[in-house]
Design a protein around this motif. Structure first.
Motif, PDB file in Angstrom:
ATOM      1  N   SER A 176      74.110  66.426  39.673  1.00  0.00           N
ATOM      2  CA  SER A 176      73.774  65.499  40.743  1.00  0.00           C
ATOM      3  C   SER A 176      74.610  64.240  40.598  1.00  0.00           C
ATOM      4  N   GLY A 177      74.437  63.296  41.473  1.00  0.00           N
ATOM      5  CA  GLY A 177      75.169  62.035  41.413  1.00  0.00           C
ATOM      6  C   GLY A 177      76.600  62.205  41.854  1.00  0.00           C
ATOM      7  N   GLU A 178      77.457  61.295  41.393  1.00  0.00           N
ATOM      8  CA  GLU A 178      78.858  61.324  41.772  1.00  0.00           C
ATOM      9  C   GLU A 178      79.557  62.507  41.110  1.00  0.00           C
ATOM     10  N   LEU A 179      80.578  63.013  41.804  1.00  0.00           N
ATOM     11  CA  LEU A 179      81.291  64.178  41.308  1.00  0.00           C
ATOM     12  C   LEU A 179      81.987  63.892  39.980  1.00  0.00           C
ATOM     13  N   THR A 180      82.393  62.618  39.757  1.00  0.00           N
ATOM     14  CA  THR A 180      83.117  62.266  38.525  1.00  0.00           C
ATOM     15  C   THR A 180      82.231  62.361  37.302  1.00  0.00           C
ATOM     16  N   LYS A 188      80.107  64.687  35.684  1.00  0.00           N
ATOM     17  CA  LYS A 188      79.685  66.081  35.662  1.00  0.00           C
ATOM     18  C   LYS A 188      78.440  66.292  34.813  1.00  0.00           C
ATOM     19  N   LEU A 189      78.191  65.407  33.852  1.00  0.00           N
ATOM     20  CA  LEU A 189      77.088  65.640  32.935  1.00  0.00           C
ATOM     21  C   LEU A 189      75.767  65.109  33.459  1.00  0.00           C
ATOM     22  N   ASP A 190      75.769  64.642  34.711  1.00  0.00           N
ATOM     23  CA  ASP A 190      74.531  64.104  35.274  1.00  0.00           C
ATOM     24  C   ASP A 190      73.702  65.254  35.819  1.00  0.00           C
ATOM     25  N   LYS A 191      72.959  65.923  34.904  1.00  0.00           N
ATOM     26  CA  LYS A 191      72.145  67.065  35.300  1.00  0.00           C
ATOM     27  C   LYS A 191      70.834  66.589  35.919  1.00  0.00           C
ATOM     28  N   SER A 192      70.239  67.483  36.742  1.00  0.00           N
ATOM     29  CA  SER A 192      69.084  67.077  37.546  1.00  0.00           C
ATOM     30  C   SER A 192      67.866  67.926  37.241  1.00  0.00           C
ATOM     31  N   ARG A 193      66.686  67.298  37.342  1.00  0.00           N
ATOM     32  CA  ARG A 193      65.409  68.015  37.270  1.00  0.00           C
ATOM     33  C   ARG A 193      64.804  68.190  38.661  1.00  0.00           C
ATOM     34  N   TYR A 194      65.448  67.618  39.692  1.00  0.00           N
ATOM     35  CA  TYR A 194      64.824  67.506  41.006  1.00  0.00           C
ATOM     36  C   TYR A 194      64.652  68.874  41.682  1.00  0.00           C
ATOM     37  N   VAL A 195      63.513  69.000  42.368  1.00  0.00           N
ATOM     38  CA  VAL A 195      63.169  70.226  43.096  1.00  0.00           C
ATOM     39  C   VAL A 195      62.729  69.834  44.496  1.00  0.00           C
ATOM     40  N   ASN A 200      67.399  65.881  49.838  1.00  0.00           N
ATOM     41  CA  ASN A 200      67.141  64.516  49.372  1.00  0.00           C
ATOM     42  C   ASN A 200      68.077  64.113  48.223  1.00  0.00           C
ATOM     43  N   TYR A 201      68.691  65.126  47.572  1.00  0.00           N
ATOM     44  CA  TYR A 201      69.602  64.860  46.463  1.00  0.00           C
ATOM     45  C   TYR A 201      70.860  65.690  46.650  1.00  0.00           C
ATOM     46  N   ASN A 202      72.000  65.086  46.316  1.00  0.00           N
ATOM     47  CA  ASN A 202      73.208  65.906  46.293  1.00  0.00           C
ATOM     48  C   ASN A 202      73.219  66.700  44.991  1.00  0.00           C
ATOM     49  N   ARG A 203      73.820  67.910  45.064  1.00  0.00           N
ATOM     50  CA  ARG A 203      73.758  68.768  43.885  1.00  0.00           C
ATOM     51  C   ARG A 203      74.793  69.884  43.978  1.00  0.00           C
ATOM     52  N   SER A 204      75.285  70.326  42.828  1.00  0.00           N
ATOM     53  CA  SER A 204      76.146  71.504  42.705  1.00  0.00           C
ATOM     54  C   SER A 204      75.739  72.256  41.457  1.00  0.00           C
TER      55      SER A 204
END
Length: 782
Positions: A117-121, A123-130, A95-99
Motif C-alpha cells: 500500500s502507500g506510494e509505489l516507491t 515497496k515494504l509498506d505492507k497492509s492489513r486493510y480489508v 478505500n486503499y491503494n494496493r498491489s
C-alpha cells in the motif's frame, strides 16, 4: 469439415552412452482453429500489473495494481468489463491503494485483503486493510483488518470463510488467519510448516499449498495440506523438480504444476494425486516459462505468456495440455507480451488483461467452439429427419442430441459428426422430437444450440388439388381438407402462386379441426395456386408443410344471346331463344336454364328448370301476352354462369281461336295471360298440365263493370270448379300430370275492349292439427 491435423516433429538426437533419447512431439493447433486467434477487446481505463481480477454475474472486475510507465503509481481504482457491450466502466475506487494483494468472492461480493500500500516507491509498506465491494450497492465498505500485514500471500475460501496463508513477511512467514464475514472477525489457525508459498488450492474441503521453507539450507519445493476440521497441517510429498514462480491448477481433483524457475527457466510439468500422495512427471511444455497465466477449460490446461528464455524476455506464446493424451498443443500467440497479468474464463473464452507490457490492453480467445446457428429440421419422409446448421469455423466435429420432451433431458444420438448436417433415421411417425446441436474441438464442447422442434408427421390425404398437375375446382370460396391427426392442436395454411411466391398465409389456428375455409378475395378465377398445410401438436411440435396441392380456380362459362335483342316484338307466344357458349377452361356446356318475368323480376313467370341437353337453343311454351324479360344461364359441369338477360320482349295476344276444348290455348304456371272478351258470344278456353297433386289457385282480374265467369274442367271435360272475376280467386284440386281446362266467358253477355287477365299457381298448404282436451286430459276433438 474436419481438418487434418498438422504435426511438427521436434527432435533432438543426443548420442550419450550410445543411447538415443527423443524429445516430446508438439502438436499444432488445427487449421480449423487457426482462424480463432487472440483478439483485442476494449482496453481497461488504467494500466496495471500485480492487480487482482474476479468474475461476478458474467462480468470481470479488476482492482488495484500498479503501473510502471511514466506514471509510477499504485492504484485504488476499480473497473468492470461487460462482454455484451465490450466496454470497461469505472466503479467506486477502493478505500486503499494496493498491489500484490489477494481477493475472493463470497455471495456475489468481492473481498480484497492486504498487499503493498502507500506510494509505489515504498515497496515494504505492507497492509492489513480489508474491504468488500457490493456490485448491487456499487460501493466499497471497510472491514476489520487482518491480524498481520501481508503481501504476496495466498488465500482460499472454504464454507464461506476466507483463509489467508504466509506472505512476504520479514518474519513469521508461517502464520495464517481466517476471516468470518458473518461476524466480521479475524482469528488465527495453525501455522504452516512452510514459510514461502507460491500457490494454493482447495480439494475436498482441504487447502493444499505449494512452496518451501527458506530456513532450510536447501530450498526444496514441497506440498502440505490443511484440514479445517482438525486445524492441522500435514506435510506431503516433495515435488520432483524444485522450482519458484511456477503456475498450478486443479483438474479432476489433481494438482498440475507447470514451468517456473530454478537456476534457469523451466518447462517441466508434473501432477500430484492426493489419493496416492504421488507426483508424476508429465510431458514438458515446449516453452520454458515462469509467472505464466494458467486456466482450465473442459479439462484442458491453457498456459499463456509469462517470462522465459532467453534473456528473461516476456512471452506471447500459449499452449494447451490434454491430460488424457499427455500432449501439448501449440495455440495462437498473444498479440502482446504478458507478465504479472490476470486472466479469467468467461462464456468459453479466455480473457487476459494487462501485465508489464501493454499494461491496460485486454485480449481474448474463443477457445471452445461457437454455438451452432440456424439449426433446421426437415422431414425427408416419415422415416427420416434431416438436420442442418451453419458451419462452425472453430469446430472439429458436432454432437447431435435429441429428446422427446421440450427442454430435455437430451440423449446424444450422434457424435463425431464431421459435416454440418445429420439424418436421424430412428424416428417414429406422429412423434414430436426436440433437437439441439453442439460443436466440439480439441479443447472441448461448446454451448448447445437453440432447440429445434419437429413433428414427424406430414399432413396427408388432402383435398382439393393434385400433386403433379392442377385440379380445376369450383368457386373462390374453397374449403381445404386433410386427414386428421389425433394430437393436432393447431394448423396453418399457406397458398403460393406458380412462381412459389406466397399469396396468403393464415395465422396459426388453434383447433383440432382438419378443414379450413379460405377467406374471400384471396383466390381469383382463372389462376393456379398451390396450397399446403402444417400442423402443431399438443407438445408444440410443428410438422413441415405438406406437399403442395395444385388447383386452378374455374373460370365461369359465358354466353351471348343471338336470337333476339332488347325491346323486340315477337310474332307468337312461344319464344325460341338461341345463344353462343364459350369457356376459358375449354369445358363443354352441360346444362342450361331459361327464366322469364312479367313484373321486372319481382317474380318468375316462367322457369324451364335446369335442362341437361347440350343444345344452345330453347323454345318456351306459349306464354302470356305482354312485356317479358328473359334470363339464360349455362353450366360447364362445375358452375353456372352469370345470368344474361334479354329485356322488354313484347309477346302478342295470339290466343284465338280458342273457343272450345279442342282449340284451348296452352299456358304454364306463374305466367300472366291477358286478352279480351270481344263479343257477347265470345268464349276463351285454355289448358295446362298440373305439376303436382294438390290445390291450384286461379286468380282472375277484370274491370269491375265486366262480370266474367270462370269454369274449371278436368281432362274428361268435367266441371270441377267455378268462380267470377269479382270473387278474384278459384281453388280446386288437381292431380299431378293431368290436363285441366279453363273457360272464361261473360255471364250476362257484356263485353269490353278492356282486357282481363289470369294466372295459375300451385298452392302451398300449411296444415296444422289442433287438439282439444277436457279438464281430465281426455281428447275431445281435433
Amino acid at each position: 469439415m474436419k481438418n487434418q491435423k498438422k504435426w511438427i516433429q521436434f527432435g533432438l538426437i543426443l548420442i550419450l552412452f550410445f543411447t538415443i533419447i527423443p524429445l516430446p512431439s508438439i502438436q499444432k493447433y488445427t487449421e480449423a482453429n487457426e482462424t480463432e486467434v487472440w483478439t483485442e477487446v476494449s482496453s481497461m481505463n488504467h494500466p496495471r500489473k500485480s492487480f487482482q481480477s474476479e468474475m461476478v454475474d458474467g462480468k470481470i472486475y479488476v482492482m488495484g495494481g500498479q503501473s510502471t510507465g511514466d506514471q509510477k503509481i499504485r492504484h485504488s481504482s476499480s473497473e468492470v468489463y461487460d462482454p455484451l457491450t465490450n466496454s470497461w466502466t469505472e466503479i467506486s475506487s477502493m478505500n486503499y491503494n494496493r498491489s500484490s494483494f489477494e481477493s475472493e468472492v463470497i455471495d456475489g461480493k468481492i473481498y480484497v485483503m492486504g498487499g503493498y500500500s502507500g506510494e509505489l516507491t515504498n515497496k515494504l509498506d505492507k497492509s492489513r486493510y480489508v474491504e468488500v465491494y457490493d456490485p448491487l450497492k456499487k460501493s466499497w465498505t471497510v472491514l476489520n483488518s487482518m491480524i498481520k500485514s501481508r503481501s504476496a500471500f495466498d488465500s482460499e475460501v472454504i464454507d464461506g470463510k476466507i483463509y489467508v496463508m504466509g506472505g512476504d513477511l520479514s518474519e513469521d512467514g508461517y502464520s495464517t488467519e481466517v476471516y468470518d464475514p458473518v461476524t466480521n472477525t479475524w482469528s488465527r489457525f495453525s501455522n504452516m510448516n512452510l514459510n514461502k508459498i507460491y500457490t494454493s488450492h482447495v480439494i475436498n474441503g482441504k487447502i493444499y499449498v505449494l512452496g518451501y521453507d527458506d530456513s532450510n539450507a536447501e530450498r526444496i519445493t514441497t506440498l502440505e495440506v490443511y484440514n479445517p476440521r482438525s486445524d492441522t497441517w500435514t506435510s506431503l510429498r516433495d515435488l520432483n523438480k524444485n522450482r519458484r514462480y511456477f503456475s498450478s491448477i486443479v483438474v479432476d481433483g489433481k494438482i498440475y504444476v507447470v514451468g517456473g524457475q530454478e537456476d534457469d527457466y523451466l518447462n517441466y510439468v508434473e501432477v500430484y494425486d492426493p489419493s496416492t500422495n504421488i507426483w508424476t512427471e508429465l510431458r514438458p511444455m515446449e516453452e520454458k516459462r515462469s509467472h505464466s497465466q494458467i486456466q482450465e477449460i473442459n479439462g484442458k490446461i491453457i498456459v499463456m505468456g509469462g517470462k522465459g528464455y532467453p534473456s528473461h524476455s516476456y512471452l506471447t506464446s500459449t499452449e494447451m495440455y490434454d491430460p488424457n493424451t499427455d500432449n501439448w498443443t501449440q495455440m495462437p500467440s498473444l498479440n502482446n507480451y504478458r507478465y504479472l497479468s490476470e486472466s479469467q474464463v468467461l462464456n468459453g473464452s479466455i480473457y487476459i488483461m494487462a501485465g508489464s507490457d501493454f499494461e491496460n490492453s485486454v485480449e481474448k480467445i474463443e477457445t471452445l467452439p461457437h454455438t451452432p446457428q440456424s439449426v433446421k429440421a426437415q422431414i425427408n419422409n416419415v422415416q427420416k429427419i434431416q438436420l442442418t446448421w451453419d458451419v462452425v469455423n472453430n469446430a472439429d466435429e458436432y454432437m447431435v442430441k435429441r429428446s422427446n420432451s421440450k427442454d430435455g433431458p437430451y440423449e446424444i444420438i450422434a457424435g463425431n459428426v464431421v459435416e454440418n448436417s445429420y439424418v436421424d433415421q430412428n424416428v417414429e411417425t406422429g412423434t414430436t422430437y426436440f433437437y439441439i446441436i453442439s460443436a466440439v474441438n480439441q479443447i472441448g464442447e461448446g454451448e448447445n444450440s437453440n432447440e429445434v422442434t419437429v413433428l414427424n408427421y406430414v399432413p396427408n390425404t388432402i383435398s382439393p388439388g393434385l400433386i403433379d398437375e392442377e385440379e380445376l375446382v369450383e368457386g373462390t370460396s374453397l374449403t381445404f381438407n386433410w386427414h386428421p391427426m389425433d394430437t393436432q392442436n393447431a394448423f396453418q395454411i399457406q397458398i403460393d402462386n406458380p412462381s412459389n411466391e406466397v399469396v396468403f398465409t393464415s395465422e396459426w389456428i388453434n383447433t383440432e379441426n382438419s378443414s379450413y375455409s379460405v377467406p374471400e378475395n384471396v383466390l381469383e378465377r382463372g389462376n393456379v395456386y398451390g396450397w399446403k398445410v402444417r400442423i402443431e401438436d399438443k407438445f408444440s411440435g410443428t410438422s413441415p408443410y405438406s406437399d403442395p396441392r395444385y388447383i386452378k380456380i374455374n373460370s365461369l362459362p359465358e354466353l351471348m344471346i343471338t336470337s333476339h335483342s332488347d325491346n323486340e316484338q315477337v310474332q307468337n307466344n312461344s319464344v325460341s331463344l338461341a345463344w353462343n357458349y364459350s369457356d376459358l377452361d375449354n369445358q363443354e356446356q352441360l346444362a342450361y336454364q331459361v327464366i322469364g318475368s312479367q313484373d321486372n323480376w319481382e317474380s318468375w313467370s316462367y322457369n324451364s328448370n335446369e335442362i341437361a341437353p347440350l343444345d344452345k337453343t330453347h323454345t318456351t311454351p306459349s306464354l302470356g301476352n305482354g312485356e317479358w324479360d328473359f334470363g339464360i344461364r349455362v353450366n360447364d359441369g362445375l358452375e353456372w354462369s352469370d345470368w344474361v338477360y334479354l329485356n322488354n320482349i313484347l309477346l302478342p295476344s295470339s290466343y284465338e281461336p280458342n273457343d272450345d276444348f279442342t282449340t284451348a290455348f296452352p299456358f304454364t304456371y306463374s305466367s300472366t295471360y291477358s286478352t279480351t272478351i270481344s263479343s257477347d258470344s265470345d268464349v276463351d278456353f285454355y289448358q295446362y298440365t298440373a305439376s303436382q297433386t294438390g290445390l291450384d289457385e286461379l286468380t282472375l282480374q277484370s274491370t269491375i263493370d265486366n262480370h266474367y265467369e270462370v269454369h274449371i274442367f278436368d281432362g274428361n271435360q268435367n266441371l270441377i270448379g267455378t268462380g267470377a272475376s269479382l270473387a278474384g280467386k278459384v281453388y280446386y284440386l288437381v292431380e299431378g300430370g293431368q290436363t285441366y281446362y279453363i273457360k272464361i266467358f261473360s255471364r250476362d253477355g257484356s263485353f269490353s275492349e278492356e282486357p282481363y287477365s289470369f294466372i295459375v299457381n300451385p298452392l302451398e298448404l300449411n296444415i296444422e292439427t289442433q287438439y282439444q282436451y277436457d279438464e281430465n286430459g281426455n281428447l275431445r276433438n281435433k
